[in-house]
Design a protein around this motif. Sequence first.
Motif, PDB file in Angstrom:
ATOM      1  N   GLN A 214      16.713  78.435  26.884  1.00 58.66           N
ATOM      2  CA  GLN A 214      17.525  77.222  26.741  1.00 58.66           C
ATOM      3  C   GLN A 214      16.655  75.993  26.496  1.00 58.66           C
ATOM      4  O   GLN A 214      16.959  75.160  25.628  1.00 58.66           O
ATOM      5  N   THR A 215      15.549  75.887  27.231  1.00 60.72           N
ATOM      6  CA  THR A 215      14.684  74.725  27.092  1.00 60.72           C
ATOM      7  C   THR A 215      14.052  74.658  25.712  1.00 60.72           C
ATOM      8  O   THR A 215      13.997  73.588  25.091  1.00 60.72           O
ATOM      9  N   ALA A 216      13.576  75.796  25.202  1.00 62.68           N
ATOM     10  CA  ALA A 216      12.986  75.826  23.867  1.00 62.68           C
ATOM     11  C   ALA A 216      13.994  75.394  22.809  1.00 62.68           C
ATOM     12  O   ALA A 216      13.674  74.638  21.884  1.00 62.68           O
ATOM     13  N   LEU A 217      15.227  75.852  22.957  1.00 67.56           N
ATOM     14  CA  LEU A 217      16.269  75.496  21.989  1.00 67.56           C
ATOM     15  C   LEU A 217      16.622  74.006  22.067  1.00 67.56           C
ATOM     16  O   LEU A 217      16.781  73.343  21.038  1.00 67.56           O
ATOM     17  N   LEU A 218      16.745  73.486  23.284  1.00 66.21           N
ATOM     18  CA  LEU A 218      17.141  72.087  23.433  1.00 66.21           C
ATOM     19  C   LEU A 218      16.030  71.144  22.999  1.00 66.21           C
ATOM     20  O   LEU A 218      16.288  70.084  22.413  1.00 66.21           O
ATOM     21  N   TYR A 219      14.775  71.515  23.254  1.00 66.36           N
ATOM     22  CA  TYR A 219      13.655  70.702  22.796  1.00 66.36           C
ATOM     23  C   TYR A 219      13.579  70.677  21.265  1.00 66.36           C
ATOM     24  O   TYR A 219      13.178  69.670  20.674  1.00 66.36           O
ATOM     25  N   SER A 220      13.934  71.790  20.623  1.00 65.63           N
ATOM     26  CA  SER A 220      13.958  71.807  19.158  1.00 65.63           C
ATOM     27  C   SER A 220      15.128  71.004  18.614  1.00 65.63           C
ATOM     28  O   SER A 220      15.029  70.338  17.583  1.00 65.63           O
ATOM     29  N   TYR A 221      16.243  71.076  19.321  1.00 67.37           N
ATOM     30  CA  TYR A 221      17.490  70.448  18.865  1.00 67.37           C
ATOM     31  C   TYR A 221      17.436  68.920  18.926  1.00 67.37           C
ATOM     32  O   TYR A 221      17.890  68.236  18.009  1.00 67.37           O
ATOM     33  N   SER A 222      16.855  68.386  19.995  1.00 68.42           N
ATOM     34  CA  SER A 222      16.941  66.944  20.252  1.00 68.42           C
ATOM     35  C   SER A 222      16.370  66.071  19.138  1.00 68.42           C
ATOM     36  O   SER A 222      17.023  65.105  18.707  1.00 68.42           O
ATOM     37  N   PRO A 223      15.148  66.321  18.625  1.00 64.70           N
ATOM     38  CA  PRO A 223      14.614  65.427  17.586  1.00 64.70           C
ATOM     39  C   PRO A 223      15.356  65.536  16.257  1.00 64.70           C
ATOM     40  O   PRO A 223      15.265  64.616  15.435  1.00 64.70           O
ATOM     41  N   GLU A 224      16.069  66.644  16.053  1.00 66.06           N
ATOM     42  CA  GLU A 224      16.680  66.885  14.746  1.00 66.06           C
ATOM     43  C   GLU A 224      17.837  65.944  14.421  1.00 66.06           C
ATOM     44  O   GLU A 224      18.137  65.711  13.252  1.00 66.06           O
ATOM     45  N   ILE A 225      18.492  65.423  15.435  1.00 66.11           N
ATOM     46  CA  ILE A 225      19.742  64.714  15.178  1.00 66.11           C
ATOM     47  C   ILE A 225      19.558  63.220  14.926  1.00 66.11           C
ATOM     48  O   ILE A 225      20.534  62.512  14.662  1.00 66.11           O
ATOM     49  N   PHE A 226      18.297  62.730  14.988  1.00 64.79           N
ATOM     50  CA  PHE A 226      18.040  61.301  14.763  1.00 64.79           C
ATOM     51  C   PHE A 226      17.258  61.080  13.473  1.00 64.79           C
ATOM     52  O   PHE A 226      16.456  61.924  13.074  1.00 64.79           O
ATOM     53  N   PRO A 227      17.457  59.938  12.799  1.00 65.93           N
ATOM     54  CA  PRO A 227      16.663  59.605  11.612  1.00 65.93           C
ATOM     55  C   PRO A 227      15.187  59.439  11.972  1.00 65.93           C
ATOM     56  O   PRO A 227      14.843  59.131  13.116  1.00 65.93           O
ATOM     57  N   THR A 228      14.317  59.627  10.978  1.00 60.38           N
ATOM     58  CA  THR A 228      12.874  59.572  11.218  1.00 60.38           C
ATOM     59  C   THR A 228      12.439  58.259  11.853  1.00 60.38           C
ATOM     60  O   THR A 228      11.577  58.240  12.740  1.00 60.38           O
ATOM     61  N   ARG A 229      13.021  57.140  11.426  1.00 61.72           N
ATOM     62  CA  ARG A 229      12.573  55.828  11.899  1.00 61.72           C
ATOM     63  C   ARG A 229      12.786  55.645  13.397  1.00 61.72           C
ATOM     64  O   ARG A 229      12.133  54.805  14.025  1.00 61.72           O
ATOM     65  N   ILE A 230      13.713  56.415  14.004  1.00 62.71           N
ATOM     66  CA  ILE A 230      13.932  56.329  15.455  1.00 62.71           C
ATOM     67  C   ILE A 230      13.980  57.719  16.079  1.00 62.71           C
ATOM     68  O   ILE A 230      14.538  57.889  17.160  1.00 62.71           O
ATOM     69  N   ARG A 231      13.385  58.692  15.402  1.00 62.63           N
ATOM     70  CA  ARG A 231      13.462  60.078  15.911  1.00 62.63           C
ATOM     71  C   ARG A 231      12.777  60.218  17.269  1.00 62.63           C
ATOM     72  O   ARG A 231      13.324  60.821  18.197  1.00 62.63           O
ATOM     73  N   SER A 232      11.596  59.686  17.391  1.00 63.48           N
ATOM     74  CA  SER A 232      10.865  59.849  18.640  1.00 63.48           C
ATOM     75  C   SER A 232      11.484  59.038  19.771  1.00 63.48           C
ATOM     76  O   SER A 232      11.632  59.522  20.896  1.00 63.48           O
ATOM     77  N   VAL A 233      11.880  57.813  19.482  1.00 63.18           N
ATOM     78  CA  VAL A 233      12.488  56.999  20.535  1.00 63.18           C
ATOM     79  C   VAL A 233      13.860  57.545  20.915  1.00 63.18           C
ATOM     80  O   VAL A 233      14.259  57.492  22.087  1.00 63.18           O
ATOM     81  N   GLY A 234      14.607  58.104  19.957  1.00 61.51           N
ATOM     82  CA  GLY A 234      15.884  58.723  20.273  1.00 61.51           C
ATOM     83  C   GLY A 234      15.707  59.943  21.151  1.00 61.51           C
ATOM     84  O   GLY A 234      16.434  60.137  22.136  1.00 61.51           O
ATOM     85  N   THR A 235      14.724  60.767  20.807  1.00 60.59           N
ATOM     86  CA  THR A 235      14.423  61.938  21.628  1.00 60.59           C
ATOM     87  C   THR A 235      13.969  61.512  23.012  1.00 60.59           C
ATOM     88  O   THR A 235      14.386  62.093  24.032  1.00 60.59           O
ATOM     89  N   GLY A 236      13.117  60.500  23.071  1.00 60.11           N
ATOM     90  CA  GLY A 236      12.622  60.028  24.353  1.00 60.11           C
ATOM     91  C   GLY A 236      13.698  59.383  25.203  1.00 60.11           C
ATOM     92  O   GLY A 236      13.758  59.587  26.417  1.00 60.11           O
ATOM     93  N   PHE A 237      14.571  58.602  24.562  1.00 59.03           N
ATOM     94  CA  PHE A 237      15.625  57.911  25.312  1.00 59.03           C
ATOM     95  C   PHE A 237      16.594  58.902  25.941  1.00 59.03           C
ATOM     96  O   PHE A 237      16.910  58.819  27.128  1.00 59.03           O
ATOM     97  N   THR A 238      17.072  59.872  25.139  1.00 54.96           N
ATOM     98  CA  THR A 238      18.054  60.831  25.656  1.00 54.96           C
ATOM     99  C   THR A 238      17.430  61.759  26.700  1.00 54.96           C
ATOM    100  O   THR A 238      18.007  61.991  27.761  1.00 54.96           O
ATOM    101  N   GLY A 239      16.220  62.269  26.384  1.00 56.21           N
ATOM    102  CA  GLY A 239      15.547  63.106  27.363  1.00 56.21           C
ATOM    103  C   GLY A 239      15.152  62.325  28.600  1.00 56.21           C
ATOM    104  O   GLY A 239      15.190  62.847  29.724  1.00 56.21           O
ATOM    105  N   GLY A 240      14.788  61.064  28.399  1.00 50.79           N
ATOM    106  CA  GLY A 240      14.413  60.221  29.528  1.00 50.79           C
ATOM    107  C   GLY A 240      15.563  59.971  30.485  1.00 50.79           C
ATOM    108  O   GLY A 240      15.381  59.922  31.703  1.00 50.79           O
ATOM    109  N   LEU A 241      16.777  59.824  29.930  1.00 50.89           N
ATOM    110  CA  LEU A 241      17.930  59.646  30.805  1.00 50.89           C
ATOM    111  C   LEU A 241      18.154  60.885  31.665  1.00 50.89           C
ATOM    112  O   LEU A 241      18.599  60.784  32.815  1.00 50.89           O
ATOM    113  N   GLY A 242      17.849  62.055  31.093  1.00 50.47           N
ATOM    114  CA  GLY A 242      17.942  63.272  31.890  1.00 50.47           C
ATOM    115  C   GLY A 242      16.993  63.227  33.069  1.00 50.47           C
ATOM    116  O   GLY A 242      17.335  63.607  34.193  1.00 50.47           O
ATOM    117  N   ARG A 243      15.767  62.759  32.821  1.00 50.25           N
ATOM    118  CA  ARG A 243      14.797  62.628  33.917  1.00 50.25           C
ATOM    119  C   ARG A 243      15.220  61.559  34.915  1.00 50.25           C
ATOM    120  O   ARG A 243      15.040  61.703  36.124  1.00 50.25           O
TER     121      ARG A 243
END
Length: 402
Positions: A319-348
């Motif tokens: 599950q973790t491998a799939l979700l880590y692959s999935y998260s960056p895919e749904i955001f545009p490149t210009r905010i891909r990393s911050v989008g991945t970080g923001f959503t994953g960060g809220l989980g933390r």
Amino acid sequence: MSMPGLSTGTIAARLNRMPITRLHFRMIVALSLIFLFELGDLNTFSYATPGLIKYWNLSVSSVGVIVSASFFGMFLGAWLGGWFSDLVGRRKALIWSTAFYSIMSLVNAFTTDTTELATVRFLTGIGMQAMSVTGLTYISEMFPKDVRGRYLPESPRWLEIKGRSQEAEKILNDLETEVETYLGRSLPEMRDFEPVQQSAKVPVAELFSKELRKRTIVLSLAWIFVILGFYGFSAWVPTLLVQHGYSVVKSLNYSFIISLGAVPGALLAWPITDRFGRKQSLFVIMFIVAFCVIMYGLAFNETTVIIFGFLTAMLLQTQTALLYSYSPEIFPTRIRSVGTGFTGGLGRLGNVAGGLLVAAIFNAFGYAAVFIYVAAAFLMGGFLIGIFGERTAKRALETISK
């Protein structure tokens, strides 16, 4: 080999037509080593907890405070690391975050009381999650779309967004030359041309624009439930086994056997991620995980504890491998990393309360109640992604971002 201008969206098309090369495997090895030490830190702390309880005379509630401090650091690290990666580039952010995390992880060994350990775990969490977010974004951008769910020059996609076309051109030319030399023929024709919007800044507010608001909210909530469930199980298994009546030695032995499930679990993600898709696979696996967690919590003999614990640990890594692959895919490149970080960060951030919540549930309702709570968290995460999530498998990143 002549190429159209990079401003017409050819970078993604050029990356997506490539096979896996020696350069990709070098990236895999480097990033695998980074994630090896990250997981080593997380797992080592969960195994050290029974010893801390015994030799430092800590209560379960005190352990909850330390765990919560770590996850608050991970929240900040995910958000700040994602922003830093989108600002300065994937390669530079990965190097700096790895260095910071490594130093803080070492300092853990020299703490002498609860306050010091909680502080250092907080700082370790910052570096750890900044490193993870940057590495996962890098993988999503550098691998072809048909295989990127399976897996250090700068990302050409990021360079394109920042208007650094000459640097992107050089990296792509080198990569294409290596591939054509290896294949002994020219690469196939490009397709999936997707022009991208250039941006010198990191438009964080765009995460809540009309186009991306649903994705941000759904993924954030999913990460909150998944993190609550994942660490409600994995971070507490040794401690709760001791509190349930097992000796420290037996608890650690059982935890070690259970943790071996992580190896086949991570490998299981390989054949299914691009065949069945991240969204559908996550939906099914989270429901199976919830069942295994319930059976583990209700197990009344050592054999069933080990069997369902092993199955849970195995599928958690899938599950973790799939979700880590999935998260960056749904955001545009210009905010891909911050989008991945923001959503994953809220989980933390959610798990800041999670550490205290597990301790409170155990003290008030007992051992089995903890795992009912964990199972419910996985059911909610699976429902959110399965019903409201975006389909990403075998789709170009630029197409998904629309």
